[in-house]
Design a protein around this motif. Structure first.
Motif, PDB file in Angstrom:
ATOM      1  N   ASP A   1       1.019  -1.179  -0.086  1.00  0.00           N
ATOM      2  CA  ASP A   1       0.130  -0.047   0.018  1.00  0.00           C
ATOM      3  C   ASP A   1       0.838   1.223  -0.014  1.00  0.00           C
ATOM      4  OD1 ASP A   1      -1.739   2.127   0.182  1.00  0.00           O
ATOM      5  OD2 ASP A   1      -3.068   0.976   2.037  1.00  0.00           O
ATOM      6  N   ASN A  29     -11.447  -4.752   5.347  1.00  0.00           N
ATOM      7  CA  ASN A  29     -10.518  -5.009   6.337  1.00  0.00           C
ATOM      8  C   ASN A  29     -10.699  -6.154   7.151  1.00  0.00           C
ATOM      9  OD1 ASN A  29      -8.790  -4.633   8.714  1.00  0.00           O
ATOM     10  ND2 ASN A  29      -8.815  -2.440   8.414  1.00  0.00           N
ATOM     11  N   ARG A  79      -8.981  -7.762   9.422  1.00  0.00           N
ATOM     12  CA  ARG A  79      -8.376  -7.833  10.776  1.00  0.00           C
ATOM     13  C   ARG A  79      -9.905  -6.846  11.595  1.00  0.00           C
ATOM     14  NH1 ARG A  79      -3.017  -5.078  12.584  1.00  0.00           N
ATOM     15  NH2 ARG A  79      -2.378  -6.729  11.356  1.00  0.00           N
ATOM     16  N   GLU A  94     -13.811  -0.392  13.482  1.00  0.00           N
ATOM     17  CA  GLU A  94     -14.305  -0.146  12.178  1.00  0.00           C
ATOM     18  C   GLU A  94     -14.318   1.561  11.991  1.00  0.00           C
ATOM     19  OE1 GLU A  94     -18.041  -1.021   9.213  1.00  0.00           O
ATOM     20  OE2 GLU A  94     -17.974  -2.095  11.295  1.00  0.00           O
ATOM     21  N   SER A 104     -10.648   2.571  11.684  1.00  0.00           N
ATOM     22  CA  SER A 104     -10.408   2.189  10.270  1.00  0.00           C
ATOM     23  C   SER A 104     -10.788   2.929   9.223  1.00  0.00           C
ATOM     24  CB  SER A 104     -10.520   0.782  10.011  1.00  0.00           C
ATOM     25  OG  SER A 104     -10.316   0.495   8.727  1.00  0.00           O
TER      26      SER A 104
END
Length: 265
Positions: free
Chosen positions: A34, A72, A74, A84, A87
């Motif tokens: 990324d 995502n 994880r 969340e 993120s």
């Protein structure tokens, strides 16, 4: 994080090995990463040098097909709404969707984090009653503090360790040069003042009950870079610790004193 020269060299090697002039000798290559995270690290470089070392600056980039991962995993496995939210906020910053202040700095949302007035208040928030709770390994394993600069890390480490019972034990690095003829050019006081990236400080102060983290792969996958431990016993040349994270959590290990010589000094 890979330098573009690494992939270009691999391209030439595969062409020679497979005797094929196609890209990478006709081999399909899958890359993961990324660009919003860490670019190639070029010592003593400018921003332009880092961009130039990036894969996007290589002639290979025109042949790359981008496939994006949207979920995502994880966060999904945690099933925690707050994770969340964090993120999404981090991705908004990466994608440039947050407002920019007149000073040119990113302006974070009011609910992005909790602001603490002092380091002492932060320590009390993250490690409440650490002088009694430190013996609970599960409690210790789910707590950590991050800092942008090593000098802040050293200050926080010292403050937290002073809250633990017992005396601090100092482990000092070897402060002599490899070539004896260079001893005049590198006095002991100068060597003791060096704080090299990726290495412990010259005067490493530890206590029984202190959480530590490995900086080197000693015995993968058991002891690798990033493994967190808590000190169980301190000896002159050996430290006994208990692993805090991973599948081997709770296992006791021994870390001997190891000579490390930086390659660029």
């Amino acid at each position: 994080m890979a330098h573009k020269h690494s992939l270009e060299a691999l391209n030439r090697i595969l062409k020679d090995i497979k005797n094929n002039d196609k890209l990478f000798g006709g081999t399909l290559l899958v890359l993961s990463g990324d660009f919003r995270q860490t670019l190639p690290v070029i010592p003593r470089s400018t921003y332009a040098d880092e961009i130039n070392a990036c894969l996007k600056s290589s002639t290979l980039w025109r042949n790359v097909e981008i496939v994006q991962l949207k979920v995502n995993m994880r966060v999904q496995m945690l099933q925690d709404p707050s994770a969340e939210t964090v993120s999404k906020q981090l991705l908004d910053i990466d994608d440039g969707k947050v407002t920019i202040a007149e000073t040119g700095y990113i302006k974070l949302a009011n609910d992005f984090c909790t602001i603490i007035d002092s380091q002492d208040a932060l320590i009390e928030q993250i490690f409440p009653d650490v002088h009694t709770n430190y013996i609970n390994l599960e409690w210790l394993a789910e707590r950590a503090m991050l800092a942008a600069k090593n000098v802040d890390v050293d200050i926080l480490n010292l403050k937290i360790q002073q809250l633990l019972p017992g005396d601090l034990v100092s482990y000092r690095s070897i402060d002599t040069v490899c070539d004896g003829t260079e001893a005049v050019n590198f006095p002991t006081e100068f060597l003791n003042s060096l704080d090299l990236p990726g290495m412990p400080p010259h005067n490493l102060q530890l206590k029984v009950g202190s959480p530590i983290i490995l900086l080197r792969n000693l015995n993968p996958p058991r002891l690798r870079n990033g493994t967190r431990l808590v000190i169980k016993k301190i000896m002159k040349k050996v430290i006994e610790g208990t692993i805090l994270n991973g599948k081997l959590r709770g296992e006791n290990i021994l870390i001997p004193r190891i000579p490390i010589i930086p390659t660029d000094h």
